[in-house]
Design an enzyme around this catalytic site. Structure first.
Site, PDB file in Angstrom:
ATOM      1  N   ASP A   1       6.829  40.619  41.955  1.00  0.00           N
ATOM      2  CA  ASP A   1       6.242  41.703  41.146  1.00  0.00           C
ATOM      3  C   ASP A   1       4.797  41.984  41.577  1.00  0.00           C
ATOM      4  OD1 ASP A   1       5.821  39.806  37.981  1.00  0.00           O
ATOM      5  OD2 ASP A   1       5.220  39.343  40.035  1.00  0.00           O
TER       6      ASP A   1
ATOM      7  N   HIS B   1       3.709  45.467  43.044  1.00  0.00           N
ATOM      8  CA  HIS B   1       2.556  46.085  42.345  1.00  0.00           C
ATOM      9  C   HIS B   1       1.549  46.612  43.362  1.00  0.00           C
ATOM     10  CE1 HIS B   1      -0.678  46.115  39.072  1.00  0.00           C
ATOM     11  NE2 HIS B   1      -1.406  46.104  40.174  1.00  0.00           N
ATOM     12  N   GLU B   2       1.208  45.767  44.342  1.00  0.00           N
ATOM     13  CA  GLU B   2       0.203  46.174  45.337  1.00  0.00           C
ATOM     14  C   GLU B   2       0.711  47.328  46.188  1.00  0.00           C
ATOM     15  OE1 GLU B   2      -1.996  43.300  43.574  1.00  0.00           O
ATOM     16  OE2 GLU B   2      -2.471  45.144  44.618  1.00  0.00           O
TER      17      GLU B   2
ATOM     18  N   HIS C   1       0.494  50.644  44.492  1.00  0.00           N
ATOM     19  CA  HIS C   1      -0.826  51.288  44.543  1.00  0.00           C
ATOM     20  C   HIS C   1      -0.895  52.232  45.738  1.00  0.00           C
ATOM     21  CE1 HIS C   1      -3.049  49.598  41.237  1.00  0.00           C
ATOM     22  NE2 HIS C   1      -2.942  48.339  41.659  1.00  0.00           N
TER      23      HIS C   1
ATOM     24  N   TYR D   1      -8.998  55.652  39.878  1.00  0.00           N
ATOM     25  CA  TYR D   1      -8.943  54.270  39.407  1.00  0.00           C
ATOM     26  C   TYR D   1     -10.059  53.950  38.404  1.00  0.00           C
ATOM     27  CZ  TYR D   1      -7.291  49.424  39.868  1.00  0.00           C
ATOM     28  OH  TYR D   1      -6.746  48.184  39.648  1.00  0.00           O
TER      29      TYR D   1
ATOM     30  N   GLU E   1      -2.600  51.577  37.077  1.00  0.00           N
ATOM     31  CA  GLU E   1      -2.242  50.170  36.891  1.00  0.00           C
ATOM     32  C   GLU E   1      -0.861  50.003  36.273  1.00  0.00           C
ATOM     33  OE1 GLU E   1      -3.091  46.909  37.376  1.00  0.00           O
ATOM     34  OE2 GLU E   1      -4.071  48.018  38.999  1.00  0.00           O
TER      35      GLU E   1
ATOM     36  N   GLU F   1      11.530  43.766  40.714  1.00  0.00           N
ATOM     37  CA  GLU F   1      11.945  42.398  40.354  1.00  0.00           C
ATOM     38  C   GLU F   1      13.346  42.421  39.746  1.00  0.00           C
ATOM     39  OE1 GLU F   1       8.855  39.771  38.486  1.00  0.00           O
ATOM     40  OE2 GLU F   1      10.415  39.405  36.988  1.00  0.00           O
TER      41      GLU F   1
ATOM     42  N   ASP G   1      12.032  39.715  34.531  1.00  0.00           N
ATOM     43  CA  ASP G   1      11.492  39.798  33.170  1.00  0.00           C
ATOM     44  C   ASP G   1      10.463  40.920  33.123  1.00  0.00           C
ATOM     45  OD1 ASP G   1       9.770  36.822  34.148  1.00  0.00           O
ATOM     46  OD2 ASP G   1       9.081  38.897  34.379  1.00  0.00           O
TER      47      ASP G   1
ATOM     48  N   TYR H   1       1.003  32.574  38.357  1.00  0.00           N
ATOM     49  CA  TYR H   1      -0.097  32.449  37.385  1.00  0.00           C
ATOM     50  C   TYR H   1      -0.051  31.074  36.724  1.00  0.00           C
ATOM     51  CZ  TYR H   1      -3.148  33.911  33.508  1.00  0.00           C
ATOM     52  OH  TYR H   1      -4.177  34.019  32.605  1.00  0.00           O
ATOM     53  N   THR H   2      -1.189  30.438  36.573  1.00  0.00           N
ATOM     54  CA  THR H   2      -1.358  29.133  35.897  1.00  0.00           C
ATOM     55  C   THR H   2      -0.187  28.178  36.161  1.00  0.00           C
ATOM     56  OG1 THR H   2      -0.371  30.032  33.877  1.00  0.00           O
ATOM     57  CG2 THR H   2      -2.795  30.122  34.088  1.00  0.00           C
TER      58      THR H   2
ATOM     59  N   ASP I   1       3.752  31.564  30.585  1.00  0.00           N
ATOM     60  CA  ASP I   1       2.707  32.585  30.438  1.00  0.00           C
ATOM     61  C   ASP I   1       2.716  33.498  31.658  1.00  0.00           C
ATOM     62  OD1 ASP I   1      -0.325  30.874  31.533  1.00  0.00           O
ATOM     63  OD2 ASP I   1       1.708  30.896  32.336  1.00  0.00           O
TER      64      ASP I   1
ATOM     65  N   ASP J   1     -14.301  46.558  34.088  1.00  0.00           N
ATOM     66  CA  ASP J   1     -13.035  46.712  34.832  1.00  0.00           C
ATOM     67  C   ASP J   1     -12.660  48.183  34.989  1.00  0.00           C
ATOM     68  OD1 ASP J   1     -10.673  45.951  36.188  1.00  0.00           O
ATOM     69  OD2 ASP J   1      -9.538  45.868  34.303  1.00  0.00           O
TER      70      ASP J   1
ATOM     71  N   HIS K   1      -7.012  47.392  33.655  1.00  0.00           N
ATOM     72  CA  HIS K   1      -5.998  46.340  33.498  1.00  0.00           C
ATOM     73  C   HIS K   1      -5.768  45.994  32.039  1.00  0.00           C
ATOM     74  CE1 HIS K   1      -7.398  45.663  37.686  1.00  0.00           C
ATOM     75  NE2 HIS K   1      -6.132  45.439  37.891  1.00  0.00           N
TER      76      HIS K   1
HETATM   77  C1  LIG Z   1      -4.807  39.646  40.351  1.00  0.00           C
HETATM   78  C2  LIG Z   1      -5.519  40.971  40.460  1.00  0.00           C
HETATM   79  C3  LIG Z   1      -6.900  41.057  40.258  1.00  0.00           C
HETATM   80  C4  LIG Z   1      -7.531  42.306  40.360  1.00  0.00           C
HETATM   81  C5  LIG Z   1      -6.820  43.470  40.636  1.00  0.00           C
HETATM   82  C6  LIG Z   1      -5.434  43.396  40.816  1.00  0.00           C
HETATM   83  C7  LIG Z   1      -4.630  44.660  41.081  1.00  0.00           C
HETATM   84  O1  LIG Z   1      -3.862  44.693  42.078  1.00  0.00           O
HETATM   85  O2  LIG Z   1      -4.797  45.608  40.285  1.00  0.00           O
HETATM   86  C8  LIG Z   1      -4.794  42.139  40.761  1.00  0.00           C
HETATM   87  O3  LIG Z   1      -3.462  42.032  41.033  1.00  0.00           O
HETATM   88  C9  LIG Z   1      -2.568  42.354  40.038  1.00  0.00           C
HETATM   89  O4  LIG Z   1      -2.882  42.827  38.989  1.00  0.00           O
HETATM   90  C10 LIG Z   1      -1.163  41.981  40.413  1.00  0.00           C
HETATM   91  C11 LIG Z   1      -0.056  42.298  39.530  1.00  0.00           C
HETATM   92  C12 LIG Z   1      -0.568  40.863  39.651  1.00  0.00           C
HETATM   93 ZN   LIG Z   2      -3.227  46.828  40.332  1.00  0.00          ZN
END
Ligand SMILES: Cc1cccc(C(=O)O)c1OC(=O)C1CC1
Ligand SMILES: [Zn+2]
Length: 319
Positions: A140, A144-145, A148, A159, A168, A179, A188, A196-197, A203, A229, A234
Site C-alpha cells: 500500500d 501510494h507513492e 502521487h 499539495y 493524499e 492491496e 485491509d 509501521y511500528t 496499528d 504539514d 496527511h
Molecule cells: C511515511 C510518509 C511520510 C511523509 C510523506 C509521505 C507521503 O508519501 O505522503 C509518507 O508516506 C506515506 O504516507 C505512505 C503511505 C505510507
Molecule cells: Zn502521500
C-alpha cells in the site's frame, strides 16, 4: 543497462519469498531492471546517502536475498504490481499513460522514516526500526507513492490545504485498492500496517475505516485549519478516506447510512474523478461534485453507486 530479460527471485522486507522478479542480464550481472512493463522498472540503492537515484541494484546470481536486497526486492516487485493494476484495470501505461519508466531508490538517507515521490521517482527510507522498517515493504505504501505520480500527471492537485488532502486521500485509496486486488488475503483499510511500528501489532500509520484511531478527523467539522504539514494534508485526508471507506464497505456515520458498493467500483469512480474532473485547485466540496459526476457517468445518476457516493460525502459533512 542493455542486456537480455531474465527472471530471478528474492526475499522481501518481511522475509517473504518474492518471485518472479523481472531482471536484466548484462555482462554476467543481473540488474533490478524489469523490461516487461512499459519502458521499464528500475530499482536503485542510495547506499544510505541522499543523492538520487544511486546505483542500479545488481548481483551475479539473480537471487536477491541479502539484507541489503530486501527493500529493493519489494520496491521492484510492488512497483510492478501497481503498474499491472493501472494497466489491466484502466489500460493506463505507467503513471503518465506513456509508459515512462518507473524508478525507485531504496536505502535513502539514514534511518529515514519517510517515503515520497520526488516528482521524478519513488524514494524509500529504511526507517529507524522503531517507527518504521524499510518502507517499500508495504504494497500500500508503494502504490501510494506511485499514485502521487499518477495524480501529478492528471488532476495535479496542489499539495496543500484541501487539494493537498485530496491528493493524499487519492494515494491512500489506491494504495488500499491495489492491496485488495493483489494481496486479497491480507488486505485491509489500514495504511502502512506492514512496515509501521514493528514492535506493536494491529496499528498503522493511518486508518481509512476509522481515521480517529490516529487522531485524524472523520468529519469536515473537525478539519485541521493550521499550517503544519502543508495545511494538514496527511490529517484532513482522513475525511475523504472515511468517505471512500463508506463508499466501498458501507456503514452508518453521523446518522447517515451508506450501502457499500465494493472496492473495485471505489477505484473505478475515483480514477475517473482524478483523470476527468478534479483540477489542481479542487477543494472538498468540488471533489464531492467530481466524484458524484464520475459515478453518474459510469453507473447512472440514480444508481446505487451514485447514491452511495452522495451519502458518503454527506456522512463526513462535505456538501
Ligand atoms: C511515511 C510518509 C511520510 C511523509 C510523506 C509521505 C507521503 O508519501 O505522503 C509518507 O508516506 C506515506 O504516507 C505512505 C503511505 C505510507
Ligand atoms: Zn502521500
Amino acid at each position: 543497462v542493455t542486456g537480455t530479460n531474465a527472471v530471478g527471485s528474492g526475499t522481501g522486507v518481511l522475509n517473504n519469498a518474492v518471485s518472479p522478479l523481472n531482471t536484466t542480464l548484462s555482462s554476467g550481472k543481473y540488474y533490478l531492471q524489469d523490461n516487461t512493463r512499459g519502458q521499464g522498472i528500475f530499482t536503485y540503492n542510495a547506499n544510505n546517502k541522499s543523492s538520487l537515484p544511486g546505483t542500479l541494484m545488481s548481483n551475479t546470481t539473480n537471487a536477491f536475498t541479502t539484507s541489503t536486497d530486501k527493500a529493493a526486492v519489494d520496491a521492484h516487485f510492488y512497483a510492478g504490481k501497481t503498474y499491472d493494476y493501472y494497466k489491466s484495470t484502466f489500460g493506463r501505461n505507467s503513471y503518465d499513460g506513456n509508459g515512462t519508466s518507473l524508478k525507485s531508490t531504496v536505502h535513502y538517507g539514514s534511518k529515514y522514516n519517510n517515503a515520497f515521490w520526488d516528482g521524478t521517482q519513488m524514494v524509500y527510507g529504511d526507517g529507524d526500526g522503531t517507527t518504521f522498517i524499510a518502507l517499500s515493504g508495504g504494497l500500500d505504501v508503494v502504490a501510494h507513492e506511485l499514485t502521487h505520480a499518477v495524480t501529478s500527471s492528471e488532476s495535479n492537485l496542489t499539495y496543500q490545504n484541501e487539494s493537498g488532502a485530496l491528493n493524499e486521500a487519492i494515494s491512500d485509496i489506491f494504495g488500499t485498492v491495489v492491496e485488495f486486488k493483489t494481496q486479497s488475503s491480507k488486505a485491509d483499510y489500514l495504511i502502512g500496517e506492514d512496515i509501521y511500528t514493528p514492535n506493536i501489532s494491529g496499528d498503522a500509520l493511518r486508518s481509512m475505516a476509522d481515521p480517529t484511531l490516529n487522531g485524524d478527523p472523520d468529519h469536515y467539522s473537525n478539519r485541521y485549519t493550521g499550517s503544519a504539514d502543508n495545511g494538514g494534508v496527511h490529517t484532513n485526508s482522513g475525511i475523504i478516506n472515511k468517505a471512500a471507506y463508506l463508499i466501498s464497505a458501507g456503514g452508518t456515520h453521523h446518522g447517515v447510512t451508506v450501502s457499500g458498493i465494493g472496492i473495485d467500483k471505489l477505484g473505478t469512480i475515483f480514477y475517473r474523478a482524478n483523470t476527468t474532473y478534479l483540477t489542481s485547485s479542487s477543494n472538498f466540496s468540488q471533489a464531492r461534485a467530481a466524484v458524484v459526476q464520475a459515478a453518474s457517468d459510469l453507473y447512472g445518476s440514480t444508481s446505487a453507486e451514485t447514491t452511495a457516493v452522495k451519502n458518503a460525502f454527506t456522512a463526513v459533512g462535505v456538501n
